[in-house]
Design an enzyme around this catalytic site. Structure first.
Site, mmCIF file in Angstrom:
data_model
loop_
_atom_site.group_PDB
_atom_site.id
_atom_site.type_symbol
_atom_site.label_atom_id
_atom_site.label_comp_id
_atom_site.label_asym_id
_atom_site.label_seq_id
_atom_site.Cartn_x
_atom_site.Cartn_y
_atom_site.Cartn_z
ATOM 1 N N ARG A 98 0.840 -1.154 0.126
ATOM 2 C CA ARG A 98 0.121 0.074 -0.027
ATOM 3 C C ARG A 98 0.766 1.260 0.078
ATOM 4 O O ARG A 98 2.232 1.157 0.641
ATOM 5 C CB ARG A 98 -0.870 -0.037 1.311
ATOM 6 C CG ARG A 98 -0.303 0.039 2.556
ATOM 7 C CD ARG A 98 -1.218 -0.255 3.667
ATOM 8 N NE ARG A 98 -0.582 0.082 4.849
ATOM 9 C CZ ARG A 98 -0.351 0.885 5.725
ATOM 10 N NH1 ARG A 98 -1.124 2.099 5.203
ATOM 11 N NH2 ARG A 98 0.195 0.908 7.028
ATOM 12 N N THR A 99 0.167 2.082 -0.413
ATOM 13 C CA THR A 99 0.879 3.650 -0.728
ATOM 14 C C THR A 99 1.168 4.105 0.650
ATOM 15 O O THR A 99 0.371 4.512 1.484
ATOM 16 C CB THR A 99 0.098 4.627 -1.553
ATOM 17 O OG1 THR A 99 -0.173 4.153 -2.689
ATOM 18 C CG2 THR A 99 0.861 5.771 -1.727
ATOM 19 N N LEU A 100 2.588 4.490 0.928
ATOM 20 C CA LEU A 100 3.069 5.160 2.240
ATOM 21 C C LEU A 100 3.318 6.522 2.123
ATOM 22 O O LEU A 100 2.981 7.421 2.824
ATOM 23 C CB LEU A 100 4.225 4.324 3.034
ATOM 24 C CG LEU A 100 3.645 3.109 3.213
ATOM 25 C CD1 LEU A 100 5.108 2.175 3.721
ATOM 26 C CD2 LEU A 100 2.712 2.905 4.480
ATOM 27 N N ASN A 159 -5.031 2.829 1.393
ATOM 28 C CA ASN A 159 -4.206 2.559 0.410
ATOM 29 C C ASN A 159 -4.377 3.745 -0.730
ATOM 30 O O ASN A 159 -4.912 3.292 -1.984
ATOM 31 C CB ASN A 159 -4.270 1.160 -0.462
ATOM 32 C CG ASN A 159 -3.244 0.776 -1.473
ATOM 33 O OD1 ASN A 159 -2.439 1.477 -1.551
ATOM 34 N ND2 ASN A 159 -3.508 -0.124 -2.398
ATOM 35 N N PRO A 160 -4.168 4.884 -0.373
ATOM 36 C CA PRO A 160 -4.819 6.005 -1.137
ATOM 37 C C PRO A 160 -4.158 5.963 -2.541
ATOM 38 O O PRO A 160 -2.870 5.586 -2.692
ATOM 39 C CB PRO A 160 -4.402 7.372 -0.555
ATOM 40 C CG PRO A 160 -3.158 6.768 0.366
ATOM 41 C CD PRO A 160 -3.320 5.411 0.777
#
Lengths: 242, 277
Positions: free
Chosen positions: A19-21, A123-124
């Site tokens: 997921r996007t961090l 997880n944008p």
């Protein structure tokens, strides 16, 4: 990037690399306004890699279907992913072949749903989007953030544009701006952003969308002036100058 | 001749290339009480006859609001019709939620038809035994569609389904050319007169029928009994005055239903025209 979460926590399906961090290659502000015949939108062509101004020909505005124009700031790869989602959406819309088509309002709401649902999964898509368009004579201009906040207005901006461009627009925007006045106003905003936003690059495009369709200008540069006397020898009157 | 051997299963073709189960399902539609629909460029009217099983019971609901801009009238197995209405409402509401925009009726109708088609190609299913008249709006204006158990759908200027619908169809065939540009009120009047044709002699009262309207700027809604009765009274009075002139035309129209009636056209025009207030 060492993960502090246990592998099977609720916050991550498998592991944090899924997921996007944080964003990596980012675009800076997008500014847009409604004018007499439709929407004008401006964005520079920079893709920053952290503090490095690494890519200088990134197109951050794209036409969507017949009636819409999408501009994005934030992670460029997520913008490309969004373009793929929208491509599929428009494809299925065209496949109906029935005289109905998705307008800017529909696309904006679809994007809001996508952004909000991704945010809920932690997880944008790390973008702030500007969606403008004209359909059946109705002008539409809206924005969606990475957490799914969405709204419509007569002029919108993302990132630094909210702080530097919106105040100018609040003073000087009015209903039924001509094309020339709209462009002049956008350039004024972009010039301030160029001076003050360190991730701005001096290579921009202005896009126009009207009932007849989308036109995105060729890239060009703004004239800048660096000879203001107040900025010569800035350290001279140092005590209390800030 | 071979019907009985090939009609058990929906997945069995007959030697003549027919699916009898599907055709039997279409028969079920003809058994239901009548429903009619007609449209102009901007409005669609759906009307149906309220048939109660006995004097003690209430009549079945045959017209459903699917969304502000779509309504459906059913004929046949009303239980199947209810289930399909729920599906349609679900599709509309999901689309509205995602796109903040009404689902174009043309797309809903295709989805409905595809759903019906599935039941004609699975050995563990049966076709839906209900015909649907879907009235709705989309970008290009007002539309009326008929969805069949076979999975086919057709667009109509006006149509009638269910028992004794032929009488209504004949009336509509005579008048449909004027529907496109007619006013909303005249459209409702025409719907009531078509309903009257299916009643075949029974008095037309607002308690016997349900009338609904949807149009540009007018969300789908059921007209209340009072309004309907007023409209009936308005043209019944004129019919009484015309009395002798009107009656022969109504009879002649029903007899000649199978063939085109060019010479009746002039007489029918005279009988009908006074009612066009």
């Amino acid at each position: 990037m060492a993960s502090k979460q246990p592998e099977n926590s609720l916050l991550s399906p498998e592991s944090d690399s899924q997921r996007t961090l944080y964003p990596y290659v980012t675009g800076t502000s997008v500014v847009a306004l409604k004018y007499k015949d439709g929407i004008l939108m401006a964005a520079d062509m920079g893709g920053s890699y952290g503090s490095t101004l690494r890519y200088k020909s990134v197109e951050r505005m794209k036409p969507i279907g017949k009636h819409s124009l999408l501009g994005a700031s934030g992670e460029i790869s997520d913008f490309q992913e969004i373009l793929r989602y929208l491509d599929e959406l428009i494809l299925y819309d065209n496949m109906w072949d029935d005289g109905n088509s998705l307008g800017p309002k529909e696309v904006h709401n679809y994007l809001t749903r996508v952004m909000y649902n991704r945010r809920n999964k932690f997880n944008p898509l790390w973008n702030s989007l500007v969606l403008g368009g004209v359909k059946n004579g109705q002008k539409y201009l809206g924005t969606v953030s990475m957490i799914g906040v969405n709204f419509e207005d007569n002029h919108v901006a993302t990132g630094f544009g909210n702080h530097l461009a919106r105040p100018i627009l609040r003073q000087e925007w009015h209903e039924n701006l001509s094309f020339e006045d709209g462009v002049r106003l956008l350039e004024k905003c972009m010039r301030v952003l160029l001076y003050r936003d360190r991730s701005a690059v001096n290579k921009l495009q202005i896009a126009k969308i009207t009932e007849d369709g989308v036109t995105i200008s060729q890239p060009y540069s703004l004239k800048t002036y660096w000879e203001f006397s107040a900025f010569e020898n800035p350290a001279q009157g140092a005590i209390g100058s800030w | 001749m071979f019907r009985n051997q090939y009609d058990t299963d929906v997945t069995t073709w007959s030697p003549a290339g027919r699916l009898f189960q599907v055709e039997y399902a279409m028969e079920a539609v003809k058994q239901g009480s009548a429903a009619i629909g007609l449209r102009s460029k901007t409005h669609v009217v759906l009307a149906c006859v309220n048939k109660a099983n006995s004097e003690l019971s209430s009549h079945q609901k045959k017209i459903f609001k699917v969304d502000d801009h779509i309504g459906v009238a059913i004929a046949g197995l009303t239980a199947d019709g209810r289930v399909l209405s729920r599906y349609m409402r679900n599709e509309c509401i999901n689309y509205s939620f995602t796109y903040e925009s009404p689902l174009p009726v043309g797309r809903l109708v295709v989805q409905l038809a595809d759903k019906a088609q599935v039941c004609t190609q699975r050995s563990w299913k049966r076709p839906y035994g209900v015909g649907l008249l879907v009235a709705g709006l989309d970008e290009s204006g007002a539309h009326l569609y008929y969805n069949c158990p076979s999975g086919n759908y057709f667009e109509y200027q006006a149509f009638a389904i269910g028992s004794r619908s032929q009488a209504a169809k004949t009336y509509l065939e005579r008048r449909f050319e004027s529907f496109r540009d007619t006013t909303r009120d005249d459209l409702v009047k025409d719907a009531l007169m078509a309903i009257r044709e299916t009643l075949q002699g029974e008095t037309l009262k607002s308690s016997v029928c349900t009338v609904t309207v949807v149009g540009v700027g007018e969300p789908f809604h059921v007209l209340d009994q009072g309004t309907v009765q007023q409209m009936i009274d308005a043209f019944e009075i004129v019919a009484e005055q015309e009395g002798p002139a009107a009656e022969p035309d109504a009879d002649a129209g029903q007899e000649a239903s199978a063939e085109p009636e060019p010479e009746q056209g002039a007489a029918a025009g005279e009988g009908v025209a006074p009612m066009d207030i």
